[in-house]
Design an enzyme around this catalytic site. Structure first.
Site: not given
Ligand code: GCO
Length: 453
Positions: A165, A353
């Site tokens: 990200e 994710e």
């Molecule tokens: C991401 C985040 C996570 C966060 C998740 C929730 O990669 O966005 O790395 O670390 O915890 O997105 O906000």
């Protein structure tokens, strides 16, 4: 099975070093920017920090055993850079390296595939002290760190993710300032994006040159940006938000250019464009083995005067929201996957994710019946299935997250875990969603009646 996935579809669960490890100064670990940022009072909700987090550093065996018991075949985790290079770029801290060796050995014991993120936001403080990602030298230091890690573990790691990200790291960290390193400078954030993308490309080049075994890719957080209304100004706001959040990353990676309309917009609003050197765009746009997508919500953009330099604000419309306030819109995931498939040359995709924070309740019998999380996951897994039916090359899906963990600026207030972690005792309890996900994995899909009977 109503929603059956292919045999080789990869189900996983994701985490990140700073959010779970704790042990912030053990075995020679150096300070990183999240240590520094959290230790300044007022930066994090309830002044929480990751000093202990989930104590994964000491409990990794128990946690990996739980992943095994739930039958989840892929574990995504990240490397704490400051464990490996605590005080500078010259000397590897073997004790830090030994920790990741043990984690990988433990995963091998159960034949769980490691997917490693090389940068999940925890830059060593020594590098931040010379400008961090705003300094072009960061590209070289990051590449050297990655080379150390890949050389050590290649062949044992299924997939390498260069950077997680870059949008969040750049803008939360360098413009809104609510994430480490806490800067507030839009032009610096754009420079940061450029250096992170170059650093990604530089590691991909190294990976190809050295012919390392395994696969390499990058992870972007992406989401559809829809207009909040039919008004022309809101449509434009949605285009700008999309350019700012999605295309500014996808275009350089897949087309080797930053989007024209955004360059025009930024220069028209006095943003200093990043310094791009000859060869940078070729470096950034080398082919990757997969694009990881972190998907959580859809945003609805509306024009907002006075908000330099983007002039929009966002809403969730009337959608139900999670505890974080994120709109639950699963069709956005199908739409996003199909758009990337169509507009960016049909890349191999992985949802690296997806998940939801809800305030969980521990029942008297000790169970955590997190049906809303199950519902969220179910909707999004179906959305993935739909995209595959429509032709997207989607190879896997990882739930965020294994454990309730340190959720950045919100501290421990948002829990995303399949496993609950008691903040006082650090005891683990598998939630109903954890068992439910285990069943999805073992059945390689889900049925419509699947209410977790
Ligand atoms: C991401 C985040 C996570 C966060 C998740 C929730 O990669 O966005 O790395 O670390 O915890 O997105 O906000």
């Amino acid at each position: 099975m109503d929603y059956q996935f292919k045999e080789d579809f990869q189900w996983g669960v994701a985490t990140a070093a700073y959010q779970i490890e704790g042990a912030w100064r053990e075995d020679g670990k150096g300070e990183n920017i999240w240590d520094r940022f959290c230790h300044i009072p007022g930066n994090i909700a309830e002044n929480a920090d990751g000093d202990v987090a989930c104590d994964f550093y000491h409990r990794y065996q128990e946690d990996i055993e739980m992943i095994h018991k739930l039958g989840i075949p892929v574990f995504r985790f990240s490397i704490g850079w400051a464990r490996i290079y605590p005080d500078g770029p010259d000397k590897v801290n073997e004790k830090g390296m030994a920790f990741y060796e043990k984690v990988i050995e433990e995963l091998e014991k159960y034949q769980i595939k490691p997917v490693i993120t090389l940068y999940h936001w925890d830059m060593p403080q020594w590098l931040q002290d010379i400008g961090g990602w705003t300094n072009r030298e960061s590209i070289r230091y990051f590449t050297e760190f990655c080379e150390t890690m890949i050389q050590r573990f290649e062949g044992r790691v299924d997939k390498w993710i260069t950077i997680n990200e870059p949008w969040v790291c750049a803008f939360n960290g360098h413009y809104w300032g609510d994430f480490a390193p806490g800067l507030r400078d839009f032009s610096a954030a754009l420079q940061t994006v450029h250096h992170m993308l170059c650093a990604h490309g530089s590691v991909v080049r190294l990976f190809r040159d050295k012919q390392y075994r395994g696969e390499i890719g990058i992870v972007l957080n992406l989401c559809p940006k829809d207009p909040a209304s039919e008004k022309e100004e809101d449509r434009e706001a949605a285009r700008i938000d999309d350019g700012f959040s999605n295309r500014w990353f996808l275009d350089p990676l897949f087309k080797g250019t930053y989007p024209e309309d955004m360059i025009e917009w930024y220069t028209g609003h006095q943003v200093v464009m990043p310094a791009v050197r000859e060869g940078d765009m070729e470096l950034i746009s080398q082919s990757i083995d997969f694009l990881g997508i972190n998907y959580y919500y859809v945003e609805f953009a509306k024009k907002c005067e006075g908000r330099w330099p983007l002039y929009f604000d966002t809403t969730t419309k009337d959608y139900p929201i999670t505890a974080y306030g994120w709109a639950i819109v699963e069709e956005g995931l199908t739409r996003l996957l199909m758009r990337i498939h169509r507009e960016y040359g049909q890349p191999r995709l992985i949802v690296t994710e997806n998940g939801a924070s809800f305030a969980d309740v521990i029942e008297e019998d000790g169970n955590i019946n997190d049906d809303r999380r199950i519902d969220y996951l179910k909707r999004h897994i179906k959305a993935c299935h739909k995209a595959i039916e429509q032709g997207a090359d989607l190879a896997g899906y990882y739930v965020w997250s294994l454990l309730d963990n340190f959720e950045w600026s919100t501290g421990y207030q948002n829990s995303f875990g399949l496993i609950h972690v008691d903040r006082r005792t650090l005891d683990r309890t598998v939630k109903k969603s954890g068992y439910w996900y285990g069943k999805v994995v073992s059945g390689n899909g889900l049925t419509d009646e699947d209410k977790m009977g």
